[in-house]
Write an enzyme that holds these catalytic residues in place. Structure first.
Site, PDB file in Angstrom:
ATOM      1  N   GLN A   1      60.208  56.859  75.164  1.00  0.00           N
ATOM      2  CA  GLN A   1      60.225  55.399  74.987  1.00  0.00           C
ATOM      3  C   GLN A   1      60.830  55.032  73.638  1.00  0.00           C
ATOM      4  OE1 GLN A   1      59.371  53.306  77.456  1.00  0.00           O
ATOM      5  NE2 GLN A   1      59.540  51.402  76.324  1.00  0.00           N
TER       6      GLN A   1
ATOM      7  N   LYS B   1      54.622  51.408  83.325  1.00  0.00           N
ATOM      8  CA  LYS B   1      55.305  52.520  84.006  1.00  0.00           C
ATOM      9  C   LYS B   1      54.282  53.470  84.647  1.00  0.00           C
ATOM     10  CE  LYS B   1      59.293  51.988  81.023  1.00  0.00           C
ATOM     11  NZ  LYS B   1      60.232  52.491  80.005  1.00  0.00           N
TER      12      LYS B   1
ATOM     13  N   ASP C   1      66.091  57.824  82.487  1.00  0.00           N
ATOM     14  CA  ASP C   1      66.514  56.596  81.799  1.00  0.00           C
ATOM     15  C   ASP C   1      68.020  56.387  81.943  1.00  0.00           C
ATOM     16  OD1 ASP C   1      64.522  55.030  80.586  1.00  0.00           O
ATOM     17  OD2 ASP C   1      64.322  56.397  78.877  1.00  0.00           O
TER      18      ASP C   1
HETATM   19  N1  L34 Z   1      63.369  55.018  76.763  1.00  0.00           N
HETATM   20  N2  L34 Z   1      62.899  52.884  76.066  1.00  0.00           N
HETATM   21  C1  L34 Z   1      63.238  53.723  77.055  1.00  0.00           C
HETATM   22  N3  L34 Z   1      63.452  53.320  78.328  1.00  0.00           N
HETATM   23  C2  L34 Z   1      63.326  51.993  78.658  1.00  0.00           C
HETATM   24  O1  L34 Z   1      63.576  51.588  79.896  1.00  0.00           O
HETATM   25  C3  L34 Z   1      62.939  51.097  77.656  1.00  0.00           C
HETATM   26  N4  L34 Z   1      62.716  49.758  77.915  1.00  0.00           N
HETATM   27  C4  L34 Z   1      63.093  48.769  76.897  1.00  0.00           C
HETATM   28  C5  L34 Z   1      62.446  49.231  75.569  1.00  0.00           C
HETATM   29  N5  L34 Z   1      62.495  50.665  75.357  1.00  0.00           N
HETATM   30  C6  L34 Z   1      62.763  51.562  76.357  1.00  0.00           C
HETATM   31  C7  L34 Z   1      61.667  49.272  78.635  1.00  0.00           C
HETATM   32  O2  L34 Z   1      60.934  49.984  79.307  1.00  0.00           O
HETATM   33  C8  L34 Z   1      62.487  47.503  77.443  1.00  0.00           C
HETATM   34  N6  L34 Z   1      61.568  47.936  78.478  1.00  0.00           N
HETATM   35  C9  L34 Z   1      60.672  47.074  79.161  1.00  0.00           C
HETATM   36  C10 L34 Z   1      59.886  47.530  80.214  1.00  0.00           C
HETATM   37  C11 L34 Z   1      59.009  46.681  80.866  1.00  0.00           C
HETATM   38  C12 L34 Z   1      58.903  45.363  80.490  1.00  0.00           C
HETATM   39  C13 L34 Z   1      59.665  44.905  79.440  1.00  0.00           C
HETATM   40  C14 L34 Z   1      60.550  45.748  78.797  1.00  0.00           C
HETATM   41  C15 L34 Z   1      57.895  44.511  81.193  1.00  0.00           C
HETATM   42  O3  L34 Z   1      57.063  44.998  81.908  1.00  0.00           O
HETATM   43  N7  L34 Z   1      57.945  43.184  80.980  1.00  0.00           N
HETATM   44  C16 L34 Z   1      57.018  42.255  81.582  1.00  0.00           C
HETATM   45  C17 L34 Z   1      56.021  41.692  80.578  1.00  0.00           C
HETATM   46  C18 L34 Z   1      55.500  42.689  79.615  1.00  0.00           C
HETATM   47  C19 L34 Z   1      54.466  42.111  78.647  1.00  0.00           C
HETATM   48  O4  L34 Z   1      53.485  41.528  79.132  1.00  0.00           O
HETATM   49  O5  L34 Z   1      54.642  42.286  77.422  1.00  0.00           O
HETATM   50  C20 L34 Z   1      57.815  41.086  82.138  1.00  0.00           C
HETATM   51  O6  L34 Z   1      57.331  40.442  83.051  1.00  0.00           O
HETATM   52  O7  L34 Z   1      58.920  40.825  81.622  1.00  0.00           O
END
Ligand code: L34
Length: 291
Positions: free
Chosen positions: A96, A52, A119
């Site tokens: 988060q 982010k 959010d």
């Molecule tokens: N307050 N909490 C709040 N807001 C959110 O919007 C979230 N979320 C979820 C968990 N808690 C939160 C996220 O940000 C899930 N989440 C989230 C954000 C980004 C990614 C996955 C989940 C992400 O970037 N995924 C990448 C790989 C990440 C890695 O390498 O571990 C992908 O390509 O899926």
């Protein structure tokens, strides 16, 4: 089978947001400012908040991460939220999740000023969303809608099965897909659903958001279905440098050949969650929802 690239769609939307930010700043306005609160040192949360921060910089936002130890009190956290609510230099902020067990997620969520709730988790934004009023949409469901739009996937009249009833993904997703403009007939499945396999097998569009690695298997998926995989579980692996790999809620290798479209993990829904947060932060800076 078409592999839906969240990475590619996120890249394209990122450019649009960056252009809009450049115009905004060019008009002499302050750059949108996003703050993320991170409590404790959960590895996955650190990665997501890191993404982010990076994306914020790439679109031209100012971003701040406030890191606190896992043993802070709820009272302290509520005090920090109050400061951010009052800070005129902060357009939007997030806390988060998950939070340590001794802190109430609902009390924290309710303490955030709905105007800064990028959010979209506050009950005011949830209620407005359900009524089809202007609101900040929760990032993961909104990101999924952006994927459906980008790939021109027909939703009207389709049977959509959402698996998982969380406040941040399953329930808002089911609600949004049933709204005018998307026009799906939605079934929301959860841990107490009877004949889950049969229910899921009816889906033209399946959204798997229950948080159980490789739960959705080929026998649950109708030939030609669209499969959206929200799950992201870290499992031990001796094949990677980090010692773990990511698995979705869908058993990708056996499900993919049956699908018309499918999202991978990683590179599917995850990057879209980040982009939708950027969309909301820009809306907050421009005061588009609440004036
Ligand atoms: N307050 N909490 C709040 N807001 C959110 O919007 C979230 N979320 C979820 C968990 N808690 C939160 C996220 O940000 C899930 N989440 C989230 C954000 C980004 C990614 C996955 C989940 C992400 O970037 N995924 C990448 C790989 C990440 C890695 O390498 O571990 C992908 O390509 O899926």
């Amino acid at each position: 089978m078409i592999l839906i690239s969240g990475k590619e769609v996120a890249e394209s939307l990122k450019k649009e947001i960056a252009t809009e930010v450049a115009i905004w700043v060019g008009e002499g306005k302050r750059a949108p400012h996003l703050v993320a609160i991170l409590v404790g040192n959960d590895g996955a949360s650190q990665t997501y908040v890191g993404h982010k921060e990076k994306m914020s910089a790439e679109v031209g936002f100012r971003s701040t991460v406030l890191r606190f130890d896992a043993d802070i009190t709820e009272e302290f956290l509520l005090g920090e939220i109050d400061k951010l609510n009052r800070d005129p230099e902060v357009d939007g902020f997030i806390v988060q999740l998950p939070l340590p067990e001794h802190i109430s997620e609902s009390r924290v969520t309710e303490a955030i000023d709905p105007r800064k709730d990028v959010d979209g988790f506050h009950p005011v934004n949830t209620g407005r969303m359900m009524m089809g009023m202007p609101s900040y949409l929760p990032a993961t469901p909104d990101g999924i809608l952006e994927l459906l739009k980008y790939y021109k996937i027909e939703t009207a009249g389709k049977k959509c099965v959402v698996i998982g009833r969380s406040n941040i993904v399953g329930r808002p997703m089911a609600n949004l897909l049933s709204q005018k403009g998307w026009d799906c007939t939605v079934t929301l499945c959860h841990s107490r659903t009877k004949n889950l396999k049969e229910e899921v097998a009816q889906g033209d569009i399946i959204v798997a958001a229950l948080g159980k690695a490789e739960f959705v298997t080929a026998d649950m998926v109708k030939e030609g279905a669209v499969v959206i995989d929200v799950g992201i579980t870290r499992v031990a692996s001796d094949k990677t440098k980090s010692g773990w790999k990511l698995l979705g809620d869908v058993k990708f290798d056996e499900v993919a050949p049956r699908c018309s479209y499918i999202t991978p993990v990683p590179g599917g829904v995850g990057p879209m969650t980040i982009i939708s947060l950027m969309k909301n932060t820009l809306k907050a800076a421009k005061k588009e929802i609440y004036g």
